[in-house]
Structures are given as C-alpha cells and as structure tokens.
Write a protein that holds these residues in place. Structure first.
Motif, PDB file in Angstrom:
ATOM      1  N   ALA A  90       0.829  -1.214   0.000  1.00  0.00           N
ATOM      2  CA  ALA A  90       0.000   0.000   0.000  1.00  0.00           C
ATOM      3  C   ALA A  90       0.862   1.262   0.000  1.00  0.00           C
ATOM      4  CB  ALA A  90      -0.942  -0.011   1.206  1.00  0.00           C
ATOM      5  N   ASP A  91       1.989   1.248   0.759  1.00  0.00           N
ATOM      6  CA  ASP A  91       2.795   2.482   0.814  1.00  0.00           C
ATOM      7  C   ASP A  91       3.887   2.524  -0.265  1.00  0.00           C
ATOM      8  OD1 ASP A  91       5.141   1.168   1.670  1.00  0.00           O
ATOM      9  OD2 ASP A  91       4.794   1.586   3.786  1.00  0.00           O
ATOM     10  N   GLY A  92       3.947   1.484  -1.096  1.00  0.00           N
ATOM     11  CA  GLY A  92       4.856   1.510  -2.247  1.00  0.00           C
ATOM     12  C   GLY A  92       6.288   1.084  -1.942  1.00  0.00           C
ATOM     13  N   SER A  93       6.606   0.733  -0.664  1.00  0.00           N
ATOM     14  CA  SER A  93       7.970   0.271  -0.397  1.00  0.00           C
ATOM     15  C   SER A  93       8.174  -1.126  -1.008  1.00  0.00           C
ATOM     16  CB  SER A  93       8.291   0.269   1.099  1.00  0.00           C
ATOM     17  OG  SER A  93       7.409  -0.569   1.794  1.00  0.00           O
ATOM     18  N   ARG A  94       7.081  -1.779  -1.347  1.00  0.00           N
ATOM     19  CA  ARG A  94       7.130  -2.970  -2.192  1.00  0.00           C
ATOM     20  C   ARG A  94       6.252  -2.654  -3.399  1.00  0.00           C
ATOM     21  NH1 ARG A  94       5.810  -9.359  -0.738  1.00  0.00           N
ATOM     22  NH2 ARG A  94       6.139 -10.055  -2.870  1.00  0.00           N
ATOM     23  N   ALA A  95       6.884  -2.177  -4.473  1.00  0.00           N
ATOM     24  CA  ALA A  95       6.111  -1.656  -5.607  1.00  0.00           C
ATOM     25  C   ALA A  95       5.633  -2.791  -6.493  1.00  0.00           C
ATOM     26  CB  ALA A  95       6.973  -0.683  -6.404  1.00  0.00           C
ATOM     27  N   ASP A  96       4.333  -3.001  -6.530  1.00  0.00           N
ATOM     28  CA  ASP A  96       3.776  -4.014  -7.413  1.00  0.00           C
ATOM     29  C   ASP A  96       2.434  -3.504  -7.944  1.00  0.00           C
ATOM     30  OD1 ASP A  96       3.770  -6.869  -8.470  1.00  0.00           O
ATOM     31  OD2 ASP A  96       1.844  -6.764  -7.463  1.00  0.00           O
ATOM     32  N   PRO A  97       2.307  -3.384  -9.272  1.00  0.00           N
ATOM     33  CA  PRO A  97       1.102  -2.791  -9.854  1.00  0.00           C
ATOM     34  C   PRO A  97      -0.156  -3.618  -9.605  1.00  0.00           C
ATOM     35  CG  PRO A  97       2.568  -3.637 -11.586  1.00  0.00           C
ATOM     36  CD  PRO A  97       3.313  -3.745 -10.288  1.00  0.00           C
ATOM     37  N   THR A  98      -0.002  -4.946  -9.386  1.00  0.00           N
ATOM     38  CA  THR A  98      -1.184  -5.784  -9.150  1.00  0.00           C
ATOM     39  C   THR A  98      -1.639  -5.682  -7.699  1.00  0.00           C
ATOM     40  OG1 THR A  98      -0.223  -7.331 -10.731  1.00  0.00           O
ATOM     41  CG2 THR A  98      -2.141  -8.090  -9.496  1.00  0.00           C
ATOM     42  N   MET A  99      -0.707  -5.776  -6.754  1.00  0.00           N
ATOM     43  CA  MET A  99      -1.079  -5.814  -5.343  1.00  0.00           C
ATOM     44  C   MET A  99      -1.318  -4.428  -4.735  1.00  0.00           C
ATOM     45  SD  MET A  99      -1.900  -8.549  -3.891  1.00  0.00           S
ATOM     46  CE  MET A  99      -1.891  -7.949  -2.202  1.00  0.00           C
ATOM     47  N   ARG A 100      -0.766  -3.373  -5.346  1.00  0.00           N
ATOM     48  CA  ARG A 100      -0.943  -2.050  -4.734  1.00  0.00           C
ATOM     49  C   ARG A 100      -2.429  -1.658  -4.595  1.00  0.00           C
ATOM     50  NH1 ARG A 100       2.597   3.396  -4.925  1.00  0.00           N
ATOM     51  NH2 ARG A 100       1.577   4.231  -3.095  1.00  0.00           N
ATOM     52  N   PRO A 101      -3.211  -1.751  -5.698  1.00  0.00           N
ATOM     53  CA  PRO A 101      -4.630  -1.380  -5.539  1.00  0.00           C
ATOM     54  C   PRO A 101      -5.377  -2.300  -4.576  1.00  0.00           C
ATOM     55  CG  PRO A 101      -4.192  -2.223  -7.768  1.00  0.00           C
ATOM     56  CD  PRO A 101      -2.866  -2.067  -7.088  1.00  0.00           C
ATOM     57  N   VAL A 102      -5.009  -3.573  -4.543  1.00  0.00           N
ATOM     58  CA  VAL A 102      -5.673  -4.518  -3.631  1.00  0.00           C
ATOM     59  C   VAL A 102      -5.405  -4.094  -2.183  1.00  0.00           C
ATOM     60  CG1 VAL A 102      -5.728  -6.912  -2.803  1.00  0.00           C
ATOM     61  CG2 VAL A 102      -5.508  -6.465  -5.255  1.00  0.00           C
ATOM     62  N   ALA A 103      -4.121  -3.931  -1.848  1.00  0.00           N
ATOM     63  CA  ALA A 103      -3.753  -3.621  -0.456  1.00  0.00           C
ATOM     64  C   ALA A 103      -4.295  -2.250  -0.048  1.00  0.00           C
ATOM     65  CB  ALA A 103      -2.243  -3.670  -0.297  1.00  0.00           C
ATOM     66  N   SER A 104      -4.274  -1.284  -0.969  1.00  0.00           N
ATOM     67  CA  SER A 104      -4.733   0.069  -0.632  1.00  0.00           C
ATOM     68  C   SER A 104      -6.224   0.093  -0.319  1.00  0.00           C
ATOM     69  CB  SER A 104      -4.468   1.039  -1.785  1.00  0.00           C
ATOM     70  OG  SER A 104      -3.122   0.983  -2.157  1.00  0.00           O
ATOM     71  N   ALA A 105      -6.984  -0.814  -0.935  1.00  0.00           N
ATOM     72  CA  ALA A 105      -8.432  -0.810  -0.727  1.00  0.00           C
ATOM     73  C   ALA A 105      -8.857  -1.661   0.472  1.00  0.00           C
ATOM     74  CB  ALA A 105      -9.141  -1.290  -1.994  1.00  0.00           C
ATOM     75  N   LEU A 106      -7.886  -2.230   1.189  1.00  0.00           N
ATOM     76  CA  LEU A 106      -8.215  -2.973   2.416  1.00  0.00           C
ATOM     77  C   LEU A 106      -8.034  -2.044   3.612  1.00  0.00           C
ATOM     78  CD1 LEU A 106      -6.228  -6.341   1.844  1.00  0.00           C
ATOM     79  CD2 LEU A 106      -8.714  -6.094   1.811  1.00  0.00           C
ATOM     80  N   SER A 107      -9.010  -2.032   4.527  1.00  0.00           N
ATOM     81  CA  SER A 107      -8.861  -1.250   5.757  1.00  0.00           C
ATOM     82  C   SER A 107      -7.843  -1.935   6.672  1.00  0.00           C
ATOM     83  CB  SER A 107     -10.210  -1.150   6.476  1.00  0.00           C
ATOM     84  OG  SER A 107     -10.564  -2.437   6.964  1.00  0.00           O
ATOM     85  N   GLU A 108      -7.435  -1.210   7.721  1.00  0.00           N
ATOM     86  CA  GLU A 108      -6.489  -1.808   8.692  1.00  0.00           C
ATOM     87  C   GLU A 108      -7.049  -3.116   9.243  1.00  0.00           C
ATOM     88  OE1 GLU A 108      -3.515  -0.391  10.300  1.00  0.00           O
ATOM     89  OE2 GLU A 108      -3.456   0.800   8.467  1.00  0.00           O
ATOM     90  N   ALA A 109      -8.332  -3.081   9.616  1.00  0.00           N
ATOM     91  CA  ALA A 109      -8.945  -4.276  10.216  1.00  0.00           C
ATOM     92  C   ALA A 109      -9.004  -5.410   9.195  1.00  0.00           C
ATOM     93  CB  ALA A 109     -10.343  -3.942  10.733  1.00  0.00           C
ATOM     94  N   GLU A 110      -9.244  -5.065   7.930  1.00  0.00           N
ATOM     95  CA  GLU A 110      -9.292  -6.111   6.897  1.00  0.00           C
ATOM     96  C   GLU A 110      -7.897  -6.703   6.655  1.00  0.00           C
ATOM     97  OE1 GLU A 110     -13.160  -4.650   4.274  1.00  0.00           O
ATOM     98  OE2 GLU A 110     -11.186  -3.815   3.806  1.00  0.00           O
ATOM     99  N   ARG A 111      -6.861  -5.858   6.714  1.00  0.00           N
ATOM    100  CA  ARG A 111      -5.496  -6.389   6.562  1.00  0.00           C
ATOM    101  C   ARG A 111      -5.185  -7.360   7.697  1.00  0.00           C
ATOM    102  NH1 ARG A 111      -2.292  -0.770   4.974  1.00  0.00           N
ATOM    103  NH2 ARG A 111      -3.880  -0.127   3.480  1.00  0.00           N
TER     104      ARG A 111
END
Ligand code: HEC
Ligand code: HEC
Length: 234
Positions: A90-111
């Motif tokens: 989500a914060d881009g320190s692991r840059a991946d175009p597939t997982m970034r939108p997935v992780a960004s759209a998960l709330s803290e509780a969902e993560r």
C-alpha cells in the motif's frame, strides 16, 4: 426580547438533540463493527465489496498460489510477515502494480483479518515435483546451506532456516514458493522495486546473485516441502 430568548433556547435544544442523535448513531456503528469484524474467509472468496477482488482469483482457493503466473502461496506464511507485506504494497515500499490497488483498498482491520486467515491455512506441499540436478543442484545447495563467503554472501539458511522453512515472524519461508515468484522477488530487490526489507538485508543478498544463481535457487526451493519431512510423515 422574551420571544428572542425563547427562540435561542429552542435552537440550543435542537442542537443538543442533533448531537445526541449523532453520538447515538456513532456508537451504534461502533457496536455493529465490534459485532462483526471483517471476515478473512469471506474476503478471500468474495472480495470486500469495496473494490477488492477475491484473493482466491490469483492466490487460489486453498491459498496455494499459482506457480506459473508468479502468484505466491499465502497459506502458512507468518501472520506478522503477511500483515507487513500488505502495508508495504500500500505504501509503495514494495512496488507491485497488481497488489498495490488490492492492499490500498483494504482497511487496517481487513489487513489484520487477511493476515490471520492465511497464516492459519495449511501450507501446500512443494510446488515442484523434484529439485534440479547436476550443476544447478550443486550451486543452489551451496548457496542455500553455506553461502559464498568469498563474495560476502551468507547462506540463505542462516536467516530463512533449514530447508527454507522460515524462522519466526519476520524471516519468511522460501520453501514451496515457485521459481517464477522467487526470481521476481530477487529481481525486484536488485532493481530497487522492493525495498521493504529491514536493514536492507535482502537488497545486499540479491545484489550478489547472478542469473544462474537465481534460476538454481528458484528451482531448488520450489521442490522443498513447506514443513520438515518428519512433520508431514503419516
Ligand atoms: C489480480 C491478482 C491478485 C489478487 C486478486 C490478489 N493478489 Fe496478492 N499477489 C498477487 C501477485 C502478482 C503477487 C506477487 C507480487 C510480487 O511479485 O511482488 C501477490 C503477492 C501477495 C502477498 C505477498 C506474499 C509474500 O510471500 O510476500 C500478499 C501478502 C498478498 N498478495 C495478499 C493478497 C490478499 C490478502 C488478497 C485479497 C484481499 C490478494 N493478495 C489478492 C496477485 C494478486
Ligand atoms: C541476513 C538475513 C537474510 C539472508 C542471509 C537471506 N535473506 Fe532472504 N529475506 C530476509 C528477510 C528479513 C526477508 C523479509 C523481507 C520483508 O520483510 O519483506 C527476506 C525475504 C526473502 C524473499 C521473499 C519471500 C517472499 O515471500 O516474498 C526471498 C525470495 C528471499 N528472501 C530469498 C533469499 C535467498 C535466495 C537467500 C540466499 C541467497 C536469502 N534470501 C538470504 C533475510 C535474509
């Protein structure tokens, strides 16, 4: 004058009531959330209803991943490691175009829920039927168990455990990851797309590996069982 004061009183009373309603609503929302925290299994199979696709579309229904596509297994990975990766995507320190939108759209509780869910699933057996043979086997085994001290390269096992089964919550397993996924990660560190590793431990390791090392290590670890043989024996 008396009329104006009366109006002011009524206004204040109305504001007070509005406040109470808002507070009541908020507490009801909090109670509703507390009653039903996000469910990892539901999100894995159906998505979260807010733009996150079902994880199983790429990581498979059993969390075993899809080797050829480079979609990693999540089943049996350490909970804290999984949780950290979702933040890192989500914060881009692991840059991946597939997982970034997935992780960004998960709330803290969902993560939290996803990390707990996948860490508890039984890990898959090895993803390749047999380890490499010949020169590749020798190369991989040497790097995995002894390292290459002439180049200042420690053995993978020193951090990832015997057979690559992982150590604690922060040194993830390498066993039962596909050769494609392993190569993608080692290249990502070499090229700076993944720079989420504590103290740059993996960036230093990856910088010292060449293409033949990466191919051999990928094939080697893909054939290692995710749990030591004695634990999986009937
Ligand atoms: C469209 C495909 C796709 C979907 C859907 C998807 N993933 Fe991923 N996931 C990937 C890919 C590709 C990678 C590997 C990225 C890389 O090479 O760094 C990955 C990697 C990961 C990793 C890192 C694993 C490791 O060993 O470091 C985690 C954790 C993860 N995904 C969790 C999830 C969760 C949880 C969901 C569902 C909420 C999900 N993924 C949905 C494609 C997907
Ligand atoms: C000095 C400790 C150390 C050594 C030695 C080391 N690693 Fe790592 N490795 C780590 C850490 C820490 C992580 C987790 C980084 C993170 O938090 O994302 C990691 C992660 C990885 C991952 C990513 C796993 C995943 O699920 O995405 C791969 C692949 C990997 N290492 C391969 C290797 C290989 C191959 C070797 C040997 C040539 C090696 N490592 C040696 C510390 C080490």
């Amino acid at each position: 004058m008396a009329v104006v004061t009366d109006k002011r009183h009524r206004l204040a009373a109305a504001r007070f009531i509005a406040c109470l309603i808002a507070l009541f609503g908020l507490s009801r929302a909090t109670v509703a959330w507390a009653d039903s925290p996000p469910d990892g299994a539901t999100i894995a199979h159906q998505g979260n209803g807010h733009g996150v696709a079902p994880c199983m579309a790429c990581h498979a229904a059993d969390g075993g991943g899809m080797s050829a596509a480079g979609f990693p297994r999540l089943a049996g990975l350490p909970q804290a490691y999984l949780r950290k990766q979702l933040d890192d995507f989500a914060d881009g320190s692991r840059a991946d175009p597939t997982m970034r939108p997935v992780a960004s759209a998960l709330s803290e509780a969902e993560r939290d829920a996803m990390a707990a869910y996948y860490s508890r699933l039984p890990p898959p057996s090895a993803v390749a039927p047999a380890p490499p043979t010949g020169e590749a086997a020798q190369r991989a085994q040497l790097l995995a168990t002894r390292g290459r001290w002439s180049a200042g390269l420690p053995a993978c096992e020193q951090c990832h455990g015997l057979g690559g089964i992982g150590v604690g919550e922060h040194f993830p397993p390498l066993a039962a990851h596909s050769a494609v996924y392993m190569a993608n990660q080692l290249h990502a560190w070499q090229q700076g797309r993944r720079h989420n590793d504590p103290m740059q431990l993996m960036q230093r390791v990856a910088a010292k590996l060449d293409e033949a090392d990466i191919a051999a290590l990928g094939a080697w670890y893909a054939a290692q069982p995710a749990t030591p043989a004695k634990e999986t024996a009937p």
